[in-house]
Design a protein around this motif. Structure first.
Motif, PDB file in Angstrom:
ATOM      1  N   ARG A 264      -0.600   7.183   1.355  1.00  9.27           N
ATOM      2  CA  ARG A 264      -1.371   8.207   0.650  1.00  9.27           C
ATOM      3  C   ARG A 264      -1.121   9.582   1.245  1.00  9.27           C
ATOM      4  O   ARG A 264      -0.789   9.706   2.426  1.00  9.27           O
ATOM      5  CB  ARG A 264      -2.862   7.895   0.724  1.00  9.27           C
ATOM      6  N   ARG A 265      -1.333  10.523   0.455  1.00  8.81           N
ATOM      7  CA  ARG A 265      -1.183  11.910   0.897  1.00  8.81           C
ATOM      8  C   ARG A 265      -2.265  12.222   1.919  1.00  8.81           C
ATOM      9  O   ARG A 265      -3.448  11.917   1.716  1.00  8.81           O
ATOM     10  CB  ARG A 265      -1.319  12.828  -0.317  1.00  8.81           C
ATOM     11  N   ARG A 266      -1.849  12.794   3.028  1.00  5.54           N
ATOM     12  CA  ARG A 266      -2.805  13.092   4.080  1.00  5.54           C
ATOM     13  C   ARG A 266      -3.385  14.490   3.862  1.00  5.54           C
ATOM     14  O   ARG A 266      -2.649  15.450   3.671  1.00  5.54           O
ATOM     15  CB  ARG A 266      -2.122  13.032   5.440  1.00  5.54           C
ATOM     16  N   VAL A 267      -4.677  14.529   3.873  1.00  3.45           N
ATOM     17  CA  VAL A 267      -5.363  15.801   3.618  1.00  3.45           C
ATOM     18  C   VAL A 267      -6.378  16.038   4.732  1.00  3.45           C
ATOM     19  O   VAL A 267      -7.181  15.152   5.040  1.00  3.45           O
ATOM     20  CB  VAL A 267      -6.099  15.756   2.258  1.00  3.45           C
ATOM     21  N   PHE A 268      -6.316  17.197   5.326  1.00  4.08           N
ATOM     22  CA  PHE A 268      -7.282  17.540   6.372  1.00  4.08           C
ATOM     23  C   PHE A 268      -8.537  18.120   5.740  1.00  4.08           C
ATOM     24  O   PHE A 268      -8.471  18.866   4.760  1.00  4.08           O
ATOM     25  CB  PHE A 268      -6.675  18.556   7.348  1.00  4.08           C
ATOM     26  N   VAL A 269      -9.658  17.726   6.327  1.00  7.13           N
ATOM     27  CA  VAL A 269     -10.931  18.284   5.871  1.00  7.13           C
ATOM     28  C   VAL A 269     -11.632  18.887   7.074  1.00  7.13           C
ATOM     29  O   VAL A 269     -11.422  18.462   8.225  1.00  7.13           O
ATOM     30  CB  VAL A 269     -11.817  17.195   5.227  1.00  7.13           C
ATOM     31  N   PRO A 270     -12.480  19.873   6.862  1.00  4.23           N
ATOM     32  CA  PRO A 270     -13.092  20.549   8.008  1.00  4.23           C
ATOM     33  C   PRO A 270     -14.174  19.719   8.693  1.00  4.23           C
ATOM     34  O   PRO A 270     -14.417  19.886   9.891  1.00  4.23           O
ATOM     35  CB  PRO A 270     -13.679  21.826   7.392  1.00  4.23           C
ATOM     36  N   PHE A 271     -14.814  18.825   7.940  1.00  4.40           N
ATOM     37  CA  PHE A 271     -15.943  18.117   8.525  1.00  4.40           C
ATOM     38  C   PHE A 271     -16.060  16.753   7.850  1.00  4.40           C
ATOM     39  O   PHE A 271     -16.706  16.589   6.819  1.00  4.40           O
ATOM     40  CB  PHE A 271     -17.221  18.942   8.303  1.00  4.40           C
ATOM     41  N   ALA A 272     -15.409  15.761   8.460  1.00  5.55           N
ATOM     42  CA  ALA A 272     -15.347  14.438   7.848  1.00  5.55           C
ATOM     43  C   ALA A 272     -16.711  13.776   7.701  1.00  5.55           C
ATOM     44  O   ALA A 272     -16.907  12.988   6.753  1.00  5.55           O
ATOM     45  CB  ALA A 272     -14.400  13.543   8.650  1.00  5.55           C
ATOM     46  N   PRO A 273     -17.677  14.021   8.584  1.00  6.20           N
ATOM     47  CA  PRO A 273     -18.966  13.342   8.414  1.00  6.20           C
ATOM     48  C   PRO A 273     -19.619  13.595   7.052  1.00  6.20           C
ATOM     49  O   PRO A 273     -20.326  12.729   6.535  1.00  6.20           O
ATOM     50  CB  PRO A 273     -19.816  13.928   9.540  1.00  6.20           C
ATOM     51  N   LEU A 274     -19.345  14.764   6.488  1.00  4.31           N
ATOM     52  CA  LEU A 274     -19.883  15.003   5.144  1.00  4.31           C
ATOM     53  C   LEU A 274     -19.300  14.010   4.141  1.00  4.31           C
ATOM     54  O   LEU A 274     -19.990  13.505   3.272  1.00  4.31           O
ATOM     55  CB  LEU A 274     -19.556  16.431   4.697  1.00  4.31           C
ATOM     56  N   TRP A 275     -17.981  13.750   4.254  1.00  2.00           N
ATOM     57  CA  TRP A 275     -17.330  12.774   3.374  1.00  2.00           C
ATOM     58  C   TRP A 275     -17.895  11.378   3.633  1.00  2.00           C
ATOM     59  O   TRP A 275     -18.065  10.593   2.697  1.00  2.00           O
ATOM     60  CB  TRP A 275     -15.810  12.776   3.604  1.00  2.00           C
TER      61      TRP A 275
ATOM     62  N   LYS B  14       0.851  -1.189   0.000  1.00  2.00           N
ATOM     63  CA  LYS B  14       0.000   0.000   0.000  1.00  2.00           C
ATOM     64  C   LYS B  14       0.880   1.231   0.000  1.00  2.00           C
ATOM     65  O   LYS B  14       1.729   1.403   0.866  1.00  2.00           O
ATOM     66  CB  LYS B  14      -0.886   0.000   1.237  1.00  2.00           C
TER      67      LYS B  14
ATOM     68  N   LEU C 157     -19.209   8.743   0.944  1.00  2.52           N
ATOM     69  CA  LEU C 157     -18.471   7.504   0.704  1.00  2.52           C
ATOM     70  C   LEU C 157     -19.265   6.258   1.043  1.00  2.52           C
ATOM     71  O   LEU C 157     -18.772   5.146   0.870  1.00  2.52           O
ATOM     72  CB  LEU C 157     -17.163   7.525   1.514  1.00  2.52           C
TER      73      LEU C 157
ATOM     74  N   VAL D 212     -10.063   3.323 -10.928  1.00  6.59           N
ATOM     75  CA  VAL D 212      -9.638   3.571  -9.549  1.00  6.59           C
ATOM     76  C   VAL D 212     -10.869   3.870  -8.703  1.00  6.59           C
ATOM     77  O   VAL D 212     -11.946   4.108  -9.230  1.00  6.59           O
ATOM     78  CB  VAL D 212      -8.657   4.746  -9.451  1.00  6.59           C
TER      79      VAL D 212
END
Lengths: 623, 314
Positions: free
Chosen positions: A32-43, A29, A47, A623
């Protein structure tokens, strides 16, 4: 299909190793590039659907891995250079391409050689997977244009370099070359590309018995009108005039009307219309011509172009010897015959000197000593001794001779050119004793009396009797002898060779002391020729006017070369020929696409798959 | 009335600290000049201890007539309407609306998500809070600023009068966005500590894993008048991402591997729109004033036009 690159075992090892590395890298594996998001529940909401498709995503990953392995397999296979056909059934083909003058014939477009090249290129493209080929041009010599190679690029380039010359073909030399090259090679084959205008008699009857021979026939017409002989010379006693011989041959089966044009110094000086019967050769002499100082060219032009498909033998070239004044010093107490003979050539600057006044002022090309032999002045040039005394002469005087004549003489000697000295009789004289290196030009039964040689860097000719004591002075040979001698000394030979014949090695006299000369051929190409013993050797294969240029501001020489070959002007094609014991058959074993390079298509396949993968990745389909 | 800029100039001339100068960038002169034209409009009037420029539902000693009622023993004769008595023969007492002060609470979400990216959301929230607080101060309202932080709520003590605006600035300047959002818990703490009801202006991006409704409902159930200013950064709906990434929540640290595609981004943008509509519908249903504030909208436009047109200021 066979592999012509890396062997199968190596390819297998390569693929195994590379596939292992690819698989390991694929399974690992990547961080992966780590990216911060303001509100993960939306993602997470978004998903949820992707989670439902997890199985399909995994499947796509494996499909992607399979695609990578397929790309790898194609690349490795390309390294093997796979080709159709077996690796061990390759032929060794030697191609002898007739590039003689007859191949310039235009009965097939664009010319016989041009058509041959087109055919040959097709054959090259149709070579079998394991076939190898060598292409050689064959005219008066044989020149290989490639090695025995399977490389289509090299062979194509060799075909493109084929060029017809103005020479006769030397089949003997070509076959010898072919036999040498093919010795020890399996499945060897000679492919002759020619119009069949060959001298097949040069081959022995049992020759080429075990050699496969193929024949690619070019041409279909024998229509030709040619200049088959051409020569010109100045008159010895009037160098402003010249005479010319030309022979025109009609090879057609019908009569042909031609125009014969003579151009002097590039200007038309004579125009004659000839009608030649089928197979007729018409020789013509043009005497007492004048008005031309240097170049002469003869051209024949058929009234009906369809009666002359060979353009290269329609020309004859000649160069008249250059005229220049020779400075002659005559050391004599008085000799009417001598003085009168020298008056015949207006290109002589004659200075009369009494023996006591020798040497005179100035430099001379030739000094004639009449009955005297003072030491030759350094500026005196070459020397002609008439009846030299016992002391001072270039050769020792022997016994006295009485009532003798030219019993034997060197018939090729330039001193006696145009003469028939056999009936000249002398009353008295002396034999001469030539030294090693000297040439005995004429002898009587009693001794040598005419000797040529070199002393202290100066040429000399010694005549062992006083011409006035013979009937020599009463004959036309007397002034000829004097002028021959003067021309011989001043390198102005009256039998100056007006033109060389192509297809031979020319030994060109070189003026000056340079060790090398620049030769400019009729096409303007320059090459350097080494000079050995005063001559530059060159194998000439082009008709026309040549120039020899010395370094610096040295003198320039010119000469002409002609094809004038009745054999080569017979352009009758022969669909079938016999080479020794071999009867060449038509070509076979060439198939379009047989040499297709599969590896190129494999790489193209890799490129196409990579492109598809790239598009699908960026379209997020895989992908 | 002394103008704010004069106060500001006086403050600067008296040797303000470097941090004050830094705050000037957030609350500069132009910003402060605009504040003086603003006023808060409240739909409810609450009782207050001091007279302010708001009308109270309590009848009292104000100057503006409100109603009549029948005279009862003990009423002040000065408020008897003798004209009515002359016409109708009834003793009626004039009632006047009493002007009282208003408690205005500014609840600022100080979670990490407010400082996400370049911190524009947090800056916008602080500037809005400062502007509204100034207007409240200028109207002699009782202004309280409460920072909803992960380790509990911190507050600026209740103050009144625009001379106190620099305390507001200093307090706002000292806030840092950090920690998780839990509006329900934080607002519950606030309600417990502030018994005096009033206008509760919640300034937040409403990114609450426990649900944005919790905090608002706590305010509603405790008789506060919630006013929700939703700080919105549109770029969060369309992040510049592509390919394989690991997304991590800036507050909770929860992570997940994801392959960002155009389709995923479209769905994310749609989810963001759905979330905003969900908030809007909830506020409408709960009769809570809701105002989305785009960080890309300039402060001037936001305060002077959008808020005024939206009935928030006048």
């Amino acid at each position: 299909m066979s592999l012509f690159g890396l062997p199968l075992a190596t390819l297998g090892a390569l693929f195994g190793g590379a596939a292992l590395v690819t698989t390991v890298l694929y399974i690992l594996k990547l961080r992966r590039r780590r990216v911060f998001v303001p509100f993960a529940p939306l993602w997470q909401r978004v998903l949820l659907d992707d989670d439902a498709n997890q199985l399909f995503s995994q499947l796509k990953r494996w499909l992607s891995l399979a695609l990578q392995l397929l790309l790898l397999a194609l690349l490795v296979l390309a390294l093997g250079d796979p080709r159709w056909g077996s690796k061990n059934d390759g032929r060794h083909i030697l191609v002898l391409v007739d590039t003689s003058a007859s191949m310039k014939s235009t009965d097939v477009a664009p010319s016989r050689l041009g058509a041959a090249k087109i055919q040959l290129l097709k054959l090259v493209q149709g070579l079998g997977a394991a076939d190898r080929m060598l292409i050689a041009k064959m005219d008066a010599g044989v020149t290989p244009l490639s090695s025995m190679t399977a490389d289509l690029g090299d062979l194509t380039e060799a075909v493109n370099r084929l060029e017809a010359s103005d020479t006769r073909v030397d089949l003997r030399r070509g076959i010898d070359f072919a036999k040498d090259v093919l010795t020890g090679l399996e499945r060897s084959e000679i492919l002759l590309v020619s119009d069949g205008a060959l001298d097949k008699n040069v081959l022995r009857s049992g020759e080429l018995k075990d050699t496969k021979c193929s024949y690619l026939h070019i041409g279909h017409s024998s229509a030709n009108v040619a200049v088959t002989a051409f020569s010109v010379r100045r008159y010895p006693l009037d160098k402003s005039r010249y005479e010319l011989m030309i022979e025109v041959t009609n090879s057609n089966e019908v009569s042909a009307t031609v125009e014969l044009r003579l151009l002097g110094d590039g200007i038309l000086v004579e125009l004659t219309e000839l009608t030649l019967e089928p197979g007729e050769s018409d020789s013509r002499f043009y005497a007492d011509l004048g008005g031309v100082s240097r170049t002469l060219e003869a051209r024949v032009v058929a009234r009906d172009p369809s009666l002359d498909y060979q353009p290269s033998d329609n020309h004859g070239y000649a160069l008249l010897p250059e005229r220049r004044r020779a400075r002659v010093a005559v050391v004599t107490r008085g000799n009417t015959y001598l003085e009168a003979a020298l008056l015949l050539d207006e290109y002589l600057d004659v200075t009369h000197v009494l023996p006591d006044a020798y040497p005179p002022a100035g430099a001379f090309d030739v000094t004639i000593f009449d009955g005297v032999a003072p030491p030759l002045d350094e500026r005196g040039g070459s020397a002609l001794y008439l009846n030299p005394p016992a002391e001072g002469g270039p050769v020792a005087r022997g016994k006295a001779l009485r009532d003798f004549g030219f019993d034997t003489w060197d018939r090729k000697s330039p001193l006696l050119r145009h003469m028939a000295p056999g009936n000249i009789q002398a009353a008295s004289g002396y034999s001469l004793r030539p030294e090693p290196g000297d040439t005995a030009v004429a002898t009587s039964d009693f001794g040598t009396f005419l000797v040529a040689g070199k002393r202290r860097g100066h040429d000399f000719v010694a005549l062992g009797f006083d011409p006035r004591d013979s009937d020599f002075v009463l004959r036309v040979g007397w002034p000829l002898f004097l002028l021959n001698t003067i021309h011989y000394f001043s390198a102005e030979e009256s039998d100056y060779l007006s033109a060389y014949k192509t297809g031979e090695v020319w030994h060109i006299p070189a003026a000056g002391d340079d060790e090398a000369l620049q030769l400019v051929d009729p096409a303007g190409n320059q090459r350097t020729l080494p000079v050995r013993h005063g001559r530059a050797a060159y194998f000439g294969d082009r008709a026309g006017f040549y120039k020899l240029v010395t370094r610096g501001e040295g003198p320039k020489q010119a000469f002409a070369a002609n094809l004038v070959d009745p054999v080569e002007s017979d352009i009758t094609p022969h669909a079938e020929i016999t080479l020794g014991a071999a009867r060449p058959v038509g070509i076979s074993g060439f198939h379009d696409g047989a040499r297709a390079r599969v590896w190129i298509y494999l790489l193209l396949g890799v490129a196409a798959l990579s492109l598809l993968e790239w598009i699908s990745y960026h379209r997020r389909m895989t992908v | 009335m002394m103008k704010l800029t004069e106060l500001f100039q006086r403050s600067r001339s008296s040797g303000a600290s470097k941090s004050r100068k830094k705050a000037d960038l957030l609350f500069d002169d132009a910003f402060q000049r605009k504040l003086e034209t603003l006023a808060i409009v409240s739909r409810r009037v609450f009782a207050g201890r001091l007279k302010a420029e708001r009308r109270s539902s309590k009848r009292g000693s104000g100057v503006e007539f409100a109603d009549h009622r029948e005279y009862t023993a003990g009423d002040d004769f000065r408020f008897v309407d003798w004209n009515v008595y002359q016409r109708l023969g009834k003793l009626l007492v004039r009632l006047y609306e009493e002007e009282e002060d208003l408690s205005v609470y500014f609840l600022i979400d100080c979670s990490s998500s407010m400082g996400f990216g370049d911190g524009r959301k947090f800056d916008q929230a602080r500037r809005l809070a400062a502007a509204l607080a100034y207007v409240g101060l200028a109207k002699l309202d009782r202004v309280t600023i409460v920072a909803l932080q992960a380790d509990g709520s911190s507050r600026m003590p209740t103050t009144r009068g625009k001379g106190q605006v620099f305390k507001v600035f200093d307090f706002l300047r000292g806030l840092q966005p950090e920690g998780e959002t839990d509006l329900g818990a934080r607002v519950t703490q606030f309600v417990a500590a502030h018994k005096r009801r009033g206008l509760a202006v919640l300034i937040s991006d409403l990114y609450d894993p426990q649900g944005f409704e919790n905090g608002i409902n706590v305010l509603r159930y405790n008789k506060f008048e919630p006013y929700v200013i939703h700080i919105v950064d549109p770029t969060e709906a369309i992040p510049r991402l592509q390919g394989d990434v690991q997304i991590r929540d800036c507050e909770t640290g929860a992570s997940r591997e994801v392959t960002v595609t155009d389709g995923l981004l479209r769905r994310l943008a749609q989810a963001m729109r759905d979330y905003h509509q969900e908030i809007d519908r909830f506020c409408a249903r709960s009769q809570v004033t809701y105002f989305p504030a785009d960080v890309n909208t300039s402060f001037d436009e936001l305060v002077l036009n959008v808020f005024r047109h939206g009935g928030f200021l006048r």
